[in-house]
Structure formats: C-alpha cells, structure tokens
Design an enzyme around this catalytic site. Structure first.
Site, PDB file in Angstrom:
ATOM      1  N   GLY A  49       0.822  -1.204   0.000  1.00  0.00           N
ATOM      2  CA  GLY A  49       0.000   0.000   0.000  1.00  0.00           C
ATOM      3  C   GLY A  49       0.854   1.252   0.000  1.00  0.00           C
ATOM      4  N   THR A  50       0.541   2.169  -0.895  1.00  0.00           N
ATOM      5  CA  THR A  50       1.288   3.425  -0.974  1.00  0.00           C
ATOM      6  C   THR A  50       0.574   4.358  -1.935  1.00  0.00           C
ATOM      7  OG1 THR A  50       3.469   4.394  -1.372  1.00  0.00           O
ATOM      8  CG2 THR A  50       2.741   2.691  -2.883  1.00  0.00           C
ATOM      9  N   THR A  51       1.066   5.575  -2.035  1.00  0.00           N
ATOM     10  CA  THR A  51       0.607   6.525  -3.042  1.00  0.00           C
ATOM     11  C   THR A  51       1.821   7.264  -3.593  1.00  0.00           C
ATOM     12  OG1 THR A  51      -1.516   6.864  -1.925  1.00  0.00           O
ATOM     13  CG2 THR A  51      -0.848   8.512  -3.532  1.00  0.00           C
ATOM     14  N   LYS A  82      10.193   7.368  -0.242  1.00  0.00           N
ATOM     15  CA  LYS A  82       9.732   6.636  -1.423  1.00  0.00           C
ATOM     16  C   LYS A  82      10.148   7.297  -2.729  1.00  0.00           C
ATOM     17  CE  LYS A  82       5.744   4.811   1.087  1.00  0.00           C
ATOM     18  NZ  LYS A  82       4.278   4.624   1.101  1.00  0.00           N
TER      19      LYS A  82
END
Length: 258
Positions: A49-51, A82
C-alpha cells in the site's frame, strides 16, 4: 633440476578434504540435484500500500509520494523515503516491497555510474528504463514486487522531460502522468481534474500535494507526510517534507467554521 638430485621426482599431493556426510562420500552424490527447503511462511499477509505519482508540465517533472510503510495492517514506519535521487537529473518513485525497491534502486545507481565511467556520458532516461526492464524481466512470476516510476530530464533527447513506469515483470510504459499504489485511484481523481500543460510551478506543486493528501485521507495504507521533488534542466530540487495530519485538521476546522 639435475639428474643427481636426491629430491624425489614425483611428490605425492595430499589435499585436505573436510569430513562429509555419508550420503556425500560418493562422487555421484555431488551431481544429484539438491532438494530446496520449503519456503518459510510469513507471520502476516504481505500487503502493498502506498501513493506515488508523477506528471509532466511545461515547467518540468513533478514527483510526489507519501511516507507510510505498512506490513499487513501494521504501520511499520511513518517516515520512509519513497522518492530516491538516482543522479542529478533523475529521481525514482518506488511502490511495492520496500526491501525489493531499495535493492533495485541501488543496483540501478551502480549500473548508471558504471555506464558513465565506461562511455564518458550519462545513460538517457529511456536507456535507463530499458536497462531496468531487462534486469527485472527474469524475475517475472516470482515474489519480487517492484514498481518504479522514473522522473527525469534529458539534455540529449528531443523529448527532454521523461516519465517512464517500470515494474517487476519487465513492463515499461511511457506517459505524461502516472500514479502507482493503493491510493492511486484517489490521486488520479484529483490529477485528472486539475492537470494542465500550461501550469506554473506553484500550481503544479499544489496539485501534486492535493492529490497525495486526498489519497492518504481515503487510503488506509497511505499517510503521514508528503515528499515532493521537481526536476528541470537545472536538476532536481526537493520541497520540505510536510505533515499531512496538520493539513487534515486545518481543512476540517475550515469546513466546520463555514
């Protein structure tokens, strides 16, 4: 050596051999295929999960991402990076397994540096993406999980602003806007409504920041802070990291004050 030398002509060679199990005393046993141990089960389901996002506008390339690393339903770290600078005109946003992404970013940095030393010039962004795709392709179908978006600027190509997505099965896509991760549907909703070519730098930064903020508000696996990079002909520049929690409470207060 003379014929009259007392030193023996043939000297026996005795090699030290470590003790081996009975099953390996026979040479034929060394040629048999070894049985691999069963894979170790993880204590939790591996969720990704990330954006992360990147887009091109008239003022260069914008890259933005949240800073939350999750392990299943656990927030493993609230302040990871990130977005990784590869060289002066290229940054990479990472999505997937944190260990895999870190490893392949280091490999990419090494290979680009070796290319520059061998040829006296830096590898183009398209060439970098192609190299990364070739290196990742043999791992297709394995548990390697890497999704990198290359955001850079090339001096020697016609299309100098470059945005290329490469994932762990070797796929390589080029475009003007990408958002990767579990929060990407929410980020795309903001980007599709506000992205324009003729944007100022301030407008582009506000749009990227808004997209990450909306995604982290709705997606449980994204959150904490937002990192933002801007890549131009002069190189990349980093905006100061912002805490999204303060932004959330400030907006909520403004909404209820109305």
């Amino acid at each position: 050596m003379s014929e009259t030398s007392d030193f023996p002509r043939t000297v026996p060679m005795h090699f030290f051999m470590p003790p081996l199990p009975n099953c390996l005393n026979k040479p034929s046993a060394l040629l048999r295929p070894r049985k691999h141990s069963a894979p170790v089960s993880r204590p939790f389901h591996l969720s990704h999960g990330t954006t992360t996002l990147g887009f091109i506008f008239q003022g260069g390339v914008i890259a933005a991402a949240d800073t939350r690393a999750s392990a299943g339903g656990l927030v493993a770290c609230p302040a990871v990076h990130k977005i990784t600078p590869i060289h002066s005109h290229l940054v990479v946003t990472s999505s997937g397994s944190g260990a895999d992404c870190t490893l392949w970013e280091r490999i990419l940095i090494r290979e680009i540096r070796l290319y520059e030393l061998r040829h006296g010039r830096r590898l183009s962004i398209r060439g970098t993406a192609k190299l990364l795709s070739f290196m990742l392709h043999p791992f297709k179908g394995t548990e390697v999980c890497v999704a990198l978006t290359l955001c850079g600027w090339d001096k020697e190509t016609i299309h100098r602003d470059s945005l290329i997505y490469v994932c762990s099965d070797g796929a390589r896509l080029q475009g003007n806007v990408f958002s990767i991760g579990s929060g990407s549907p929410y980020a795309y909703g903001v980007l599709d409504g506000g992205l324009r070519w003729r944007m100022s730098k301030e407008e582009a930064i506000c749009l990227a920041r808004e997209a990450v903020f909306r995604a982290t508000h709705r997606d449980a696996y994204s959150g904490n802070n937002v990192d933002l990079f801007h890549v131009t002909a002069q190189g990349w520049s980093q905006r100061k990291r912002e805490d999204l929690k303060e932004e959330y409470y400030r907006r909520m207060k403004g909404m209820w004050d109305l």
